[in-house]
Design a protein around this motif. Structure first.
Motif, PDB file in Angstrom:
ATOM      1  N   SER A 135      21.783 -71.356   6.969  1.00  0.00           N
ATOM      2  CA  SER A 135      20.825 -71.322   8.070  1.00  0.00           C
ATOM      3  C   SER A 135      19.395 -71.235   7.554  1.00  0.00           C
ATOM      4  N   CYS A 136      19.249 -70.840   6.301  1.00  0.00           N
ATOM      5  CA  CYS A 136      17.967 -70.783   5.600  1.00  0.00           C
ATOM      6  C   CYS A 136      18.303 -70.850   4.110  1.00  0.00           C
ATOM      7  N   ASP A 137      17.324 -70.762   3.248  1.00  0.00           N
ATOM      8  CA  ASP A 137      17.628 -70.762   1.820  1.00  0.00           C
ATOM      9  C   ASP A 137      18.570 -69.586   1.519  1.00  0.00           C
ATOM     10  N   THR A 138      19.705 -69.887   0.934  1.00  0.00           N
ATOM     11  CA  THR A 138      20.783 -68.900   0.825  1.00  0.00           C
ATOM     12  C   THR A 138      21.397 -68.901  -0.572  1.00  0.00           C
ATOM     13  N   GLN A 181      19.876 -74.799   0.041  1.00  0.00           N
ATOM     14  CA  GLN A 181      18.699 -74.925   0.894  1.00  0.00           C
ATOM     15  C   GLN A 181      19.104 -74.908   2.368  1.00  0.00           C
ATOM     16  N   LYS A 182      18.137 -74.686   3.234  1.00  0.00           N
ATOM     17  CA  LYS A 182      18.394 -74.640   4.677  1.00  0.00           C
ATOM     18  C   LYS A 182      19.098 -75.921   5.131  1.00  0.00           C
ATOM     19  N   ASN A 183      20.148 -75.747   5.939  1.00  0.00           N
ATOM     20  CA  ASN A 183      20.975 -76.832   6.509  1.00  0.00           C
ATOM     21  C   ASN A 183      21.898 -77.505   5.484  1.00  0.00           C
ATOM     22  N   LYS A 234      25.594 -62.965   7.391  1.00  0.00           N
ATOM     23  CA  LYS A 234      24.335 -62.424   6.900  1.00  0.00           C
ATOM     24  C   LYS A 234      24.545 -61.825   5.516  1.00  0.00           C
ATOM     25  N   GLY A 238      19.988 -64.557   2.329  1.00  0.00           N
ATOM     26  CA  GLY A 238      19.968 -65.581   3.369  1.00  0.00           C
ATOM     27  C   GLY A 238      21.012 -65.380   4.442  1.00  0.00           C
ATOM     28  N   GLU A 239      21.268 -66.453   5.178  1.00  0.00           N
ATOM     29  CA  GLU A 239      22.235 -66.438   6.271  1.00  0.00           C
ATOM     30  C   GLU A 239      22.958 -67.779   6.316  1.00  0.00           C
TER      31      GLU A 239
END
Length: 230
Positions: free
Chosen positions: A103-106, A38-40, A79, A59-60
């Motif tokens: 940085s986002c859902d990845t 998940q993000k973060n 990326k 994601g990133e």
């Protein structure tokens, strides 16, 4: 389970010149785990056991390193299709030297190093290609890290900004481009404070070197920017 990721992997350096059917066969042989973050959320943490070469499927992510003072330095932005962990995959180190956070859902696939270099029961040509691609990737990344060291040795904020902008200019072939990161990320990448970055960007615009609007940058005087770093 790997079929939907084969097309993405076919566009990466690691799977260059390997067709999708062969990639599917390789993945069935290697059986690499795929994880969602998940993000973060941290994908890897500096000092944790090394889990294999990572590839961003969706994601990133941001690669960061903390110095002895506890300050975070952004090393790289990742990326879709980007690879991380290849520099330590064949070293004698067994822990991650950096942290990577989503940085986002990845979604990330991890290729275990022992299975990449281990004996393939099928003795397939695509596995040999994978190893050769891996060697080329490590060699090229070493050259880039050498350039990165030279880049970080620049002292002034203006030199760092000019160098970064000129590299984007050379890469894209045009004097107007959109920054691939926001101001906070750019400040971390250049190892400067956000206020110092904003202040110097304003000065360079006032002096006619550049112009900008949000994330769009225009190099007004390329020759003068080259003089800054000469």
């Amino acid at each position: 389970m790997y079929d939907k990721w084969s097309k993405i992997l076919s566009h990466t350096v690691l799977f260059k010149d390997i067709d999708i059917d062969s990639i599917n066969s390789l993945l069935q042989c290697l059986k690499p785990p795929v994880h969602q973050f998940q993000k973060n959320e941290y994908i890897t943490i500096d000092g944790d056991p090394f889990t294999g070469i990572g590839i961003i499927l969706l994601g990133e992510a941001t690669v960061v390193k903390e110095n002895v003072a506890g300050n975070r330095i952004m090393v790289n932005l990742l990326k879709q299709g980007d690879i991380f962990g290849e520099m330590i995959a064949f070293s004698n180190r067994n822990t991650w030297p950096v942290s990577v956070s989503a940085s986002c859902d990845t979604t990330v696939i991890f290729l275990p190093r022992d299975k990449i270099t281990g004996n393939c029961s099928n003795i397939c040509f695509s596995h040999q290609e994978l190893i050769l691609n891996m060697l080329g990737l490590v060699s090229n990344r070493g050259l880039l890290l050498n350039k990165r060291l030279e880049y970080l040795s620049l002292r002034s904020v203006r030199e760092k900004i000019a160098t970064y902008f000129l590299e984007q200019y050379d890469k894209l072939g045009k004097p107007k481009f959109k920054l691939p990161m926001n101001r906070n990320e750019l400040a971390e990448f250049l190892n400067v404070t956000r206020p110092s970055l904003s202040r110097e960007l304003g000065k360079m615009r006032d002096e006619g070197f550049i112009d900008f609007e949000r994330s769009s940058i225009s190099l007004v005087d390329v020759d003068s920017l080259k003089e800054i770093i000469s």
